[in-house]
Every structure is written in structure tokens, then in C-alpha cells.
Design a protein around this motif. Structure first.
Motif, PDB file in Angstrom:
ATOM      1  N   PRO A 114       0.841  -1.205   0.000  1.00 15.90           N
ATOM      2  CA  PRO A 114       0.000   0.000   0.000  1.00 15.90           C
ATOM      3  C   PRO A 114       0.882   1.265   0.000  1.00 15.90           C
ATOM      4  O   PRO A 114       1.868   1.333   0.745  1.00 15.90           O
ATOM      5  N   LEU A 115       0.503   2.215  -0.830  1.00 16.05           N
ATOM      6  CA  LEU A 115       1.315   3.422  -1.043  1.00 16.05           C
ATOM      7  C   LEU A 115       1.723   4.126   0.252  1.00 16.05           C
ATOM      8  O   LEU A 115       2.864   4.553   0.416  1.00 16.05           O
ATOM      9  N   TYR A 116       0.780   4.256   1.190  1.00 16.26           N
ATOM     10  CA  TYR A 116       1.090   5.070   2.369  1.00 16.26           C
ATOM     11  C   TYR A 116       1.957   4.349   3.406  1.00 16.26           C
ATOM     12  O   TYR A 116       2.329   4.941   4.422  1.00 16.26           O
ATOM     13  N   ASP A 117       2.298   3.098   3.126  1.00 17.41           N
ATOM     14  CA  ASP A 117       3.303   2.427   3.969  1.00 17.41           C
ATOM     15  C   ASP A 117       4.631   3.171   3.885  1.00 17.41           C
ATOM     16  O   ASP A 117       5.430   3.145   4.833  1.00 17.41           O
ATOM     17  N   ILE A 118       4.867   3.820   2.730  1.00 11.57           N
ATOM     18  CA  ILE A 118       6.107   4.581   2.541  1.00 11.57           C
ATOM     19  C   ILE A 118       6.173   5.715   3.553  1.00 11.57           C
ATOM     20  O   ILE A 118       7.136   5.838   4.326  1.00 11.57           O
ATOM     21  N   GLY A 119       5.127   6.531   3.564  1.00 14.91           N
ATOM     22  CA  GLY A 119       5.076   7.661   4.487  1.00 14.91           C
ATOM     23  C   GLY A 119       5.091   7.208   5.943  1.00 14.91           C
ATOM     24  O   GLY A 119       5.709   7.843   6.794  1.00 14.91           O
ATOM     25  N   TYR A 120       4.418   6.102   6.199  1.00  9.14           N
ATOM     26  CA  TYR A 120       4.394   5.584   7.562  1.00  9.14           C
ATOM     27  C   TYR A 120       5.811   5.269   8.044  1.00  9.14           C
ATOM     28  O   TYR A 120       6.197   5.621   9.160  1.00  9.14           O
ATOM     29  N   ALA A 121       6.586   4.638   7.178  1.00  2.00           N
ATOM     30  CA  ALA A 121       7.963   4.266   7.540  1.00  2.00           C
ATOM     31  C   ALA A 121       8.825   5.509   7.746  1.00  2.00           C
ATOM     32  O   ALA A 121       9.590   5.601   8.722  1.00  2.00           O
ATOM     33  N   VAL A 122       8.690   6.482   6.862  1.00  2.00           N
ATOM     34  CA  VAL A 122       9.481   7.720   6.977  1.00  2.00           C
ATOM     35  C   VAL A 122       9.117   8.447   8.270  1.00  2.00           C
ATOM     36  O   VAL A 122       9.988   8.819   9.071  1.00  2.00           O
ATOM     37  N   GLN A 123       7.827   8.626   8.478  1.00  2.00           N
ATOM     38  CA  GLN A 123       7.355   9.387   9.637  1.00  2.00           C
ATOM     39  C   GLN A 123       7.743   8.725  10.958  1.00  2.00           C
ATOM     40  O   GLN A 123       8.213   9.390  11.885  1.00  2.00           O
ATOM     41  N   THR A 124       7.583   7.414  11.009  1.00  2.20           N
ATOM     42  CA  THR A 124       7.906   6.690  12.242  1.00  2.20           C
ATOM     43  C   THR A 124       9.374   6.877  12.597  1.00  2.20           C
ATOM     44  O   THR A 124       9.713   7.172  13.745  1.00  2.20           O
TER      45      THR A 124
ATOM     46  N   LYS B 157      -0.278   3.176   7.962  1.00  2.00           N
ATOM     47  CA  LYS B 157       0.117   1.878   7.405  1.00  2.00           C
ATOM     48  C   LYS B 157      -1.097   1.124   6.872  1.00  2.00           C
ATOM     49  O   LYS B 157      -2.168   1.167   7.459  1.00  2.00           O
ATOM     50  N   GLY B 158      -0.910   0.450   5.742  1.00  2.00           N
ATOM     51  CA  GLY B 158      -1.997  -0.368   5.187  1.00  2.00           C
ATOM     52  C   GLY B 158      -2.998   0.411   4.357  1.00  2.00           C
ATOM     53  O   GLY B 158      -4.007  -0.139   3.934  1.00  2.00           O
ATOM     54  N   THR B 159      -2.717   1.703   4.115  1.00  5.08           N
ATOM     55  CA  THR B 159      -3.667   2.502   3.327  1.00  5.08           C
ATOM     56  C   THR B 159      -3.033   3.002   2.033  1.00  5.08           C
ATOM     57  O   THR B 159      -1.822   2.969   1.868  1.00  5.08           O
ATOM     58  N   GLY B 160      -3.900   3.462   1.138  1.00  2.20           N
ATOM     59  CA  GLY B 160      -3.438   3.975  -0.154  1.00  2.20           C
ATOM     60  C   GLY B 160      -3.495   2.896  -1.226  1.00  2.20           C
ATOM     61  O   GLY B 160      -3.653   1.710  -0.917  1.00  2.20           O
ATOM     62  N   VAL B 161      -3.318   3.324  -2.483  1.00  4.29           N
ATOM     63  CA  VAL B 161      -3.381   2.354  -3.592  1.00  4.29           C
ATOM     64  C   VAL B 161      -2.239   1.355  -3.460  1.00  4.29           C
ATOM     65  O   VAL B 161      -1.190   1.666  -2.883  1.00  4.29           O
ATOM     66  N   ARG B 162      -2.447   0.171  -4.004  1.00  2.82           N
ATOM     67  CA  ARG B 162      -1.365  -0.813  -3.987  1.00  2.82           C
ATOM     68  C   ARG B 162      -0.453  -0.588  -5.173  1.00  2.82           C
ATOM     69  O   ARG B 162      -0.911  -0.432  -6.297  1.00  2.82           O
ATOM     70  N   LEU B 163       0.847  -0.551  -4.896  1.00  2.76           N
ATOM     71  CA  LEU B 163       1.829  -0.309  -5.957  1.00  2.76           C
ATOM     72  C   LEU B 163       1.888  -1.516  -6.890  1.00  2.76           C
ATOM     73  O   LEU B 163       1.605  -2.642  -6.475  1.00  2.76           O
ATOM     74  N   LYS B 164       2.262  -1.229  -8.153  1.00  2.56           N
ATOM     75  CA  LYS B 164       2.376  -2.307  -9.143  1.00  2.56           C
ATOM     76  C   LYS B 164       3.782  -2.331  -9.712  1.00  2.56           C
ATOM     77  O   LYS B 164       4.438  -1.276  -9.791  1.00  2.56           O
ATOM     78  N   ALA B 165       4.200  -3.496 -10.153  1.00  2.00           N
ATOM     79  CA  ALA B 165       5.503  -3.611 -10.813  1.00  2.00           C
ATOM     80  C   ALA B 165       5.486  -2.738 -12.066  1.00  2.00           C
ATOM     81  O   ALA B 165       4.506  -2.759 -12.821  1.00  2.00           O
ATOM     82  N   GLY B 166       6.556  -1.958 -12.252  1.00  2.00           N
ATOM     83  CA  GLY B 166       6.633  -1.074 -13.414  1.00  2.00           C
ATOM     84  C   GLY B 166       6.286   0.370 -13.085  1.00  2.00           C
ATOM     85  O   GLY B 166       6.455   1.261 -13.909  1.00  2.00           O
TER      86      GLY B 166
END
Ligand code: MF3
Ligand code: CO
Ligand code: CO
Length: 248
Positions: free
Chosen positions: A142-152, A186-195
Motif C-alpha cells: 500500500p502506497l502510504y506504507d512509505i510515508g508511515y515508515a518515513v514518519q515513524t 500503514k496499510g492505506t493507499g493504492v497498492r503499488l504495481k511492478a513497473g
């Protein structure tokens, strides 16, 4: 609309990304106290054009230079000019280059001479935020896992995570969908795709997350409390089993 790149398009994108990476290495070798931010920009312009690429920031929405050179309390979009780099400064250099019809975008924060322990830690933690964000990142995340990791990670050190600016998709355009915030649930936002190709770019402040936009030049973003900020960015390709950092 999030573009998923074909393998052929990814191949074309590798070159501008490599040039951006090399330009930043070139800047890292030459940047020093006594230089003006305009001289840093000249290094960037020279290296990018010497490699047959286009400095995409030059003229972007009227932006007047080939790089963003942001010193200390300047978070991002510092316009190169007469400011002289001083011993102890931290300076982020953010560049975008186009070649083969595709963009590469990355940023490093450089240390000038003897930098305080406090500022060195800020720069180090900001880089760590990027690497925490790509840990386990792959198709399906999920896209917002990125922000969650940065923020944490940033907030665990008491730092402020800039909200007013975000990372972004990248491809034929410097800024494509999706927006990639440095905060999130965490667990929110669109799911990333390969490419998919995205820029992950933590902008981390030593103090408050709040920023001010310069009203006169229309670009410079500063921390609201005048404390230093750091920025680190790479262009990242999402794969089935992980990521590839195209600008590293
Ligand atoms: N490279 C920046 C980014 O990471 C964009 C710079 S804005 C410009 O998104 F105006 F300088 F081009
Ligand atoms: Co950038
Ligand atoms: Co970017």
C-alpha cells in the motif's frame, strides 16, 4: 492516473537516472566552503548537458536554474544565487534530468567542512528514512506504507516531517501521479504495481514540520522556526519482488 512503465520504457529511463546519480557524485567531489550556490548550479548544468541530457528544472514552471540548492534552514527549492557556502553548512542539491524522453530525479544533502554532530545526525536520519521506506517495498505494498515508515523513523528522533511537499510518480514527466507523502497510515493507499516509478524524498526538519513559502521569489521553502532541514531523494522502480533504486 498512475502509469505503469513497460520494460522498454524502463530501459530508456535508466539513462537519465544514471546521469542524475553521476551529477550528484560530481557535485559531491567539488562542493566546498567559499563557493556560491550559483557555482554549484553551474557544476550541475555542465555535467548534465555534457552528458547529452536536459536539466529539466530549468524553466519548469518558470524556475530559473538547473538545480535546487537549499542551505540549512531552506528545506527545498533554494534558488542558486550569491549565498556563499560556509563551513558547517548542510546543503541539499536536488536535480532532475531528461534523456530519451524520460526523467530522473534525486537529491543529496552535502556536509560542508566541519558540521555539528546535531546536523550530521539530521542528515543521517533523513537518509535512513528513505531506506526504511524501501524496506520490504514491492508490488502490492500500500502506497502510504512509505510515508508511515518515513514518519515513524523521523519522529522517533524528535524531528518534524514536512507535510506541505511530497514525493511523486515520475516518467515522461517530472511529476506524475501518485503523490507520495512522507507521512501516512500503514496499510492505506493504492497498492503499488511492478513497473511504477516513483520518487521517494523525505524532507525532514530538526524542529517543527511547519514551513514557509517565500512570497518574493515564489520558490524558496524554509522551516518556520529557522532550524535546519535535510532532504534525500531517489527515483525508485517497483518490481514484483522488491525495488530497484535507479539513481543510486
Ligand atoms: N526535483 C524536484 C522534485 O523532487 C522538483 C524541483 S522543482 C523545480 O520534485 F522547479 F526546481 F523544478
Ligand atoms: Co528532486
Ligand atoms: Co522529486
Amino acid at each position: 492516473m498512475i502509469y505503469v512503465k513497460t520494460e522498454q520504457e524502463i530501459e530508456l529511463m535508466r539513462e537519465p537516472c544514471r546521469i542524475v546519480k553521476e551529477t550528484l557524485e560530481y557535485v559531491g567531489k567539488h562542493i566546498r566552503a567559499g563557493m556560491t550556490t550559483k557555482e554549484v548550479d553551474e557544476l550541475v548544468y555542465k555535467y548534465i548537458t555534457m552528458n547529452g541530457a536536459i536539466p529539466s528544472e530549468l524553466g519548469y514552471c518558470g524556475y530559473p536554474a538547473s538545480s535546487c540548492v537549499s542551505v540549512n534552514e531552506v528545506v527545498v527549492h533554494g534558488i542558486p544565487g550569491d549565498r556563499i557556502l560556509q563551513d558547517g553548512d548542510i546543503v541539499s542539491v536536488d536535480i532532475t534530468a531528461e534523456k530519451n524522453g524520460f526523467q530522473g530525479d534525486a537529491c543529496r544533502t552535502f556536509l560542508i567542512g566541519n558540521v555539528s554532530e546535531e546536523k550530521r545526525k539530521l542528515v543521517k536520519v533523513t537518509e535512513e528514512c528513505f531506506f526504511k521506506a524501501i524496506e520490504g517495498l514491492k508490488a502490492g505494498t500500500p502506497l502510504y506504507d512509505i510515508g508511515y515508515a518515513v514518519q515513524t523513523h523521523a519522529e522517533s528522533h524528535g524531528y518534524g516531517v514536512v507535510r506541505a511537499l511530497t514525493g511523486h510518480g515520475i516518467g515522461r514527466e517530472m511529476h506524475e501521479d501518485p503523490s507520495v507523502p512522507n507521512y501516512g497510515r500503514k496499510g492505506t493507499g493504492v497498492r503499488l504495481k511492478a513497473g511504477m516509478t516513483i520518487c521517494i524524498e523525505p524532507m525532514i526538519n530538526m524542529g517543527t514540520y511547519k514551513v514557509d513559502f517565500d512570497r518574493k521569489d515564489g520558490w524558496t521553502v524554509r522551516t518556520a522556526d529557522g532550524k535546519p532541514a535535510a532532504h534525500y531523494e531517489n527515483t525508485v522502480l517497483i518490481k514484483e519482488d522488491g525495488v530497484e533504486i535507479l539513481t543510486l
